[in-house]
Design a protein around this motif. Structure first.
Motif, PDB file in Angstrom:
ATOM      1  N   GLU A 105      83.391  20.812  42.443  1.00 18.64           N
ATOM      2  CA  GLU A 105      82.357  19.850  42.849  1.00 18.64           C
ATOM      3  C   GLU A 105      80.970  20.481  42.856  1.00 18.64           C
ATOM      4  O   GLU A 105      79.993  19.886  42.378  1.00 18.64           O
ATOM      5  CB  GLU A 105      82.672  19.291  44.243  1.00 18.64           C
ATOM      6  N   GLN A 106      80.871  21.691  43.394  1.00 22.73           N
ATOM      7  CA  GLN A 106      79.572  22.357  43.507  1.00 22.73           C
ATOM      8  C   GLN A 106      78.999  22.733  42.134  1.00 22.73           C
ATOM      9  O   GLN A 106      77.786  22.670  41.930  1.00 22.73           O
ATOM     10  CB  GLN A 106      79.698  23.604  44.389  1.00 22.73           C
ATOM     11  N   THR A 107      79.851  23.138  41.211  1.00 21.42           N
ATOM     12  CA  THR A 107      79.348  23.466  39.870  1.00 21.42           C
ATOM     13  C   THR A 107      78.938  22.208  39.125  1.00 21.42           C
ATOM     14  O   THR A 107      77.977  22.227  38.342  1.00 21.42           O
ATOM     15  CB  THR A 107      80.398  24.243  39.050  1.00 21.42           C
ATOM     16  N   GLU A 108      79.639  21.103  39.360  1.00 21.92           N
ATOM     17  CA  GLU A 108      79.256  19.839  38.719  1.00 21.92           C
ATOM     18  C   GLU A 108      77.891  19.357  39.198  1.00 21.92           C
ATOM     19  O   GLU A 108      77.142  18.720  38.452  1.00 21.92           O
ATOM     20  CB  GLU A 108      80.317  18.773  39.000  1.00 21.92           C
ATOM     21  N   LYS A 109      77.564  19.684  40.444  1.00 23.16           N
ATOM     22  CA  LYS A 109      76.268  19.302  41.017  1.00 23.16           C
ATOM     23  C   LYS A 109      75.189  20.351  40.743  1.00 23.16           C
ATOM     24  O   LYS A 109      74.046  20.198  41.193  1.00 23.16           O
ATOM     25  CB  LYS A 109      76.406  19.129  42.533  1.00 23.16           C
ATOM     26  N   ASP A 110      75.567  21.425  40.051  1.00 23.79           N
ATOM     27  CA  ASP A 110      74.657  22.565  39.815  1.00 23.79           C
ATOM     28  C   ASP A 110      74.236  23.235  41.113  1.00 23.79           C
ATOM     29  O   ASP A 110      73.190  23.904  41.175  1.00 23.79           O
ATOM     30  CB  ASP A 110      73.407  22.122  39.020  1.00 23.79           C
ATOM     31  N   ALA A 111      75.036  23.061  42.163  1.00 21.86           N
ATOM     32  CA  ALA A 111      74.757  23.730  43.429  1.00 21.86           C
ATOM     33  C   ALA A 111      75.254  25.172  43.397  1.00 21.86           C
ATOM     34  O   ALA A 111      74.807  26.004  44.192  1.00 21.86           O
ATOM     35  CB  ALA A 111      75.414  22.977  44.581  1.00 21.86           C
ATOM     36  N   LEU A 112      76.195  25.462  42.511  1.00 23.89           N
ATOM     37  CA  LEU A 112      76.684  26.811  42.279  1.00 23.89           C
ATOM     38  C   LEU A 112      76.739  27.063  40.777  1.00 23.89           C
ATOM     39  O   LEU A 112      77.010  26.136  40.001  1.00 23.89           O
ATOM     40  CB  LEU A 112      78.085  26.997  42.880  1.00 23.89           C
ATOM     41  N   PRO A 113      76.502  28.307  40.355  1.00 25.26           N
ATOM     42  CA  PRO A 113      76.591  28.614  38.926  1.00 25.26           C
ATOM     43  C   PRO A 113      78.037  28.668  38.457  1.00 25.26           C
ATOM     44  O   PRO A 113      78.949  28.864  39.267  1.00 25.26           O
ATOM     45  CB  PRO A 113      75.932  29.997  38.834  1.00 25.26           C
ATOM     46  N   ILE A 114      78.248  28.482  37.173  1.00 25.97           N
ATOM     47  CA  ILE A 114      79.578  28.659  36.604  1.00 25.97           C
ATOM     48  C   ILE A 114      79.988  30.118  36.833  1.00 25.97           C
ATOM     49  O   ILE A 114      79.254  31.038  36.485  1.00 25.97           O
ATOM     50  CB  ILE A 114      79.580  28.353  35.098  1.00 25.97           C
TER      51      ILE A 114
END
Length: 267
Positions: A105-114
């Motif tokens: 979820e966080q990577t989809e929101k760009d809240a965390l990097p891949i």
């Protein structure tokens, strides 16, 4: 002459230090786990968590922990996708699977990097709270790996340690195919028989081998020995959770091991 050699030696040490600091500057690290990882905080900055010293030693671009105290690998018949629950005790939804879902979820929101590196340190609670995970050790790694339809099943049907490890790791492999995944077996603890911790470690290690990911046997490679901690607390403060010294030793060891794993990939 001696002065010149001393200066050259200092320069070499400085160059080595700079090289170490820049070695992993393009790498983003995500860490999943239970209380011994949660102790370091989400930002990996608190002194009793091994991930704090891993972060210092590894010197990555970013290092974020999604660990939760009380988390288990093993799911239950009541486990469901739940990325909002925050509890520090063993519960149906406090599992590695939901930490994986939070990352997605966080990577989809760009809240965390891949992530480039994913570390998963869990398994202690699967043995410590056995009555809450009664099926944990009822299936072998070989059986879980052989189930070609495993990841087509709902998470509530994945109620053994081996199946849970395979299930969530396969999700990560599919979602983040370029990431290097490392599974950390649980450390020894005075709360669980050494033989049970070893059995849990064996299952995780065998799953890792079958999935083609790396593994660190914390029960065999770290300085934490349950028999010694029973007599005198040194590397833990309660026989299970790391002291600052234990966290530092573990973090440095894990950073070294992960660096070695990456070297084998890029050689």
């Amino acid at each position: 002459m001696k002065r010149t050699l001393a200066i050259l030696y200092i320069l070499m040490l400085s160059i080595a230090a700079v090289a170490q600091d820049t070695l992993h500057q393009d790498i983003n690290v995500i860490i999943f786990g239970d209380s011994n990882t949660w102790l370091g905080g989400d930002n990996c900055a608190k002194p009793k968590g091994w991930n704090t010293y891993f972060k210092q030693e590894f010197a990555a671009r970013s290092c974020v922990s999604l660990a939760r105290s009380g988390a288990t690998w093993t799911n239950t018949p009541y486990t469901a996708k739940n990325t909002t629950e925050y509890t520090n005790v063993v519960s149906h939804c406090n599992v590695i699977y939901n930490q994986v879902q939070r990352l997605i979820e966080q990577t989809e929101k760009d809240a965390l990097p891949i992530p480039d590196v994913i570390l998963i340190a869990a398994g202690t609670n699967d043995g410590w709270f056995a009555p809450k995970r009664p099926n944990a050790l009822s299936k072998s790694a070989e059986e879980a790996l052989a189930d070609s339809t495993l990841n087509e099943k709902p998470i509530s049907k994945i109620t053994t340690l081996a199946e849970s490890v395979v299930y969530s790791t396969r999700i990560l492999q599919e979602r983040f195919p370029l990431a290097t995944i490392v599974l950390l077996t649980p450390m020894q603890t005075i709360q669980v028989k050494d033989s049970t911790i070893e059995q849990i470690g064996d299952i995780i290690e065998q799953c890792a081998e079958g999935l083609g990911v790396f593994v660190i046997r914390q029960d065999k490679e770290t300085p934490i020995v349950a028999a010694k901690e029973r007599l005198q607390r040194k590397y833990t403060y309660d026989g299970t959770h790391t002291s600052e010294l234990g966290a530092r030793e573990n973090g440095k060891l894990i950073a070294q091991k992960v660096s070695e794993f990456l070297q084998t990939i890029f050689e």
